[in-house]
Scaffold this motif. Structure first.
Motif, PDB file in Angstrom:
ATOM      1  N   VAL A   1     -64.389  12.405  38.033  1.00 39.92           N
ATOM      2  CA  VAL A   1     -64.847  13.718  37.566  1.00 39.92           C
ATOM      3  C   VAL A   1     -64.903  14.645  38.769  1.00 39.92           C
TER       4      VAL A   1
ATOM      5  N   MET B   1     -58.143  15.875  31.802  1.00 37.86           N
ATOM      6  CA  MET B   1     -58.828  16.651  30.774  1.00 37.86           C
ATOM      7  C   MET B   1     -59.724  17.659  31.473  1.00 37.86           C
ATOM      8  N   THR B   2     -59.734  18.886  30.969  1.00 34.27           N
ATOM      9  CA  THR B   2     -60.660  19.867  31.522  1.00 34.27           C
ATOM     10  C   THR B   2     -61.763  20.155  30.504  1.00 34.27           C
TER      11      THR B   2
ATOM     12  N   LEU C   1     -67.763  12.853  28.493  1.00 37.83           N
ATOM     13  CA  LEU C   1     -67.205  11.987  29.541  1.00 37.83           C
ATOM     14  C   LEU C   1     -67.023  10.568  29.018  1.00 37.83           C
TER      15      LEU C   1
ATOM     16  N   ALA D   1     -63.924  10.596  26.913  1.00 44.39           N
ATOM     17  CA  ALA D   1     -62.739  10.696  27.772  1.00 44.39           C
ATOM     18  C   ALA D   1     -62.428   9.349  28.413  1.00 44.39           C
TER      19      ALA D   1
ATOM     20  N   VAL E   1     -61.176  14.084  35.060  1.00 48.05           N
ATOM     21  CA  VAL E   1     -61.822  15.170  34.311  1.00 48.05           C
ATOM     22  C   VAL E   1     -62.135  16.294  35.296  1.00 48.05           C
TER      23      VAL E   1
END
Lengths: 288, 288
Positions: free
Chosen positions: A3, A51-52, A77, A80, A88
């Motif tokens: 992340v 992924m944003t 999260l 994801a 991320v």
């Protein structure tokens, strides 16, 4: 899964991964099965999935909608990670719009100025175009994944990506629906059970339109009546039922080529959109 | 040296060259020694040098200026080859702005709206920002080279490159001048001998300002008077003498930090701009 919160950390995380393909799934968080569908499409096609999560203040026309937008980062999260996301990118607003920020990417014409552009104001798609440009340039992915539910957003993104020559291929995945037919949306969590039942008139209206078109009804006016009949029963506040070219959003009066039928309505305090593409009806044989 | 006319041919030409650094020199053609200085800077720093030639209609506010802008492609290509350029990208307007093009990159605030932005209209810097974004995304260079003469253009480009996160480092080269002091410009070829002699008041006015600042004059108002005294003798039509922050273009009333002094004037029918940066004057010791 990593992340990261800054563009420079995102680029560092991707530096060693450019030998393979990179897929980007931009989201505003509040993930649901629709997002999971996009993540699976990316996971099956790309070596690295990014992924944003960014709830973009610039694209909200109503402060109350921005304030009420669900924020569920821990759950996002976890989803994801379960879907095999590699990176991320979840920046703060100050990372995306630092002091002195002064640039806007803007698309003009019906594609950005009608329907959602008219209802939500010009700033809405300017906000979308600016932030998606930033996300695409931050990650420089090979593929970027979007859901067909946001058809006009997709058309706007397709337009500026082509116009500016951003080197990415867009992948548009079909609208994900619950078993009852409602298009999945982060805003659905705000619906009461009664509102949810009434909201089902939207996908039913789309089905009524596509069924009528398949049966040979060609005039958009006549098809619109079919939608209005279904929607009238549901006590929802209709904003529009529109028949447009899926690329340019120019109005279509007769469905003799692929046509997008798009609906926007408020159910209680919640604004919902949905759409379907009507395939071209083959011309009937014989005379008038 | 390869000459390409389309973005896809440019990308193909650069595909095998991304192992080394790429330098981009955007031009509107009509090359002169100032452009050669930029090409040499790129040649000395980068493994591959790309030059673009595109007279961008979107940034011209006057059709007559666009029509009169010199076009000298054969000579430009010869100069580029002599300076060791590897790839020239010289697209037609239809390649840059195909039918349906609808996207604008826009910078707001004093940086884009004052001085050149006010004189030439809002569309000028929108046109610059949009085309430079396209050129940067087409070539994806490591470095892009610009001349300090176009100081406000450089500030606008710096702003949107940072805001959008375009992955490039800007290199700004000092203004190239003829022996008589006139800043080199493709428009200088339009000056008659008499006009050229009068145009020299512009660099003389800048020198008068920087000399006065070095001698301790701090108030922009007082420095402006020095410039006006020089310019008044030359019978030129002054548009502005401005003292601004070099990054934001906010007005500066007292030169106690690096300050840009920018001049725009018409000499006959030809519009010229020039500028200098005034270094901060060290505070004098002692009392009021």
């Amino acid at each position: 899964m990593i992340v990261v919160r800054t563009v420079s950390d995102l680029r560092a995380a991707l530096r060693g991964r450019r030998g393979g393909s990179i897929g980007l799934v931009p989201t505003m968080g509040a993930l649901h099965e629709g997002h999971a569908t996009l993540l699976r499409a990316a996971r099956s096609a790309d070596d690295t999935v990014v992924m944003t999560i960014f709830v973009n203040p610039a694209q909200f026309n109503e402060q109350s909608d921005l304030a009420a937008y669900p924020r569920t980062e821990d759950a996002d999260l976890a989803l994801a990670e379960a879907e095999g996301v590699d990176v991320v990118f979840a920046p703060d607003a100050s990372e995306v719009y630092p002091d002195g920020f002064a640039t806007t990417v803007s698309v003009s014409g019906p594609i950005a100025e009608t329907l959602e552009g008219a209802e939500r104001g010009r700033a809405h798609f300017d906000g979308v175009a600016t932030v998606v440009t930033k996300l695409l340039l931050a990650a420089l992915p090979d593929h970027a994944y979007f859901g067909a539910k946001d058809a006009q957003q997709v058309a706007v993104i397709r337009r500026f990506v082509a116009d500016l020559g951003i080197p990415v291929t867009l992948v548009v995945c079909p609208t994900s629906r619950d078993a009852d037919g409602l298009a999945r949306s982060s805003r659905n969590t705000r619906l009461s059970p009664d509102e949810r039942a009434r909201a089902l008139a939207i996908p039913r209206a789309l089905t009524a339109v596509t069924d009528a078109a398949a049966a040979g009804v060609r005039r958009s006016d006549a098809l619109r009546e079919r939608a209005l009949d279904v929607l009238a029963e549901a006590l929802i506040q209709l904003e529009y039922v529109a028949f447009v070219d899926p690329e340019t959003f120019a109005p279509v009066s007769s469905v003799d080529r692929p046509t997008l039928v798009a609906i926007a309505a408020r159910v209680g305090a919640t604004r919902l959109i949905d759409n379907a593409v009507i395939p071209p009806v083959p011309p009937t044989t014989g005379g008038a």
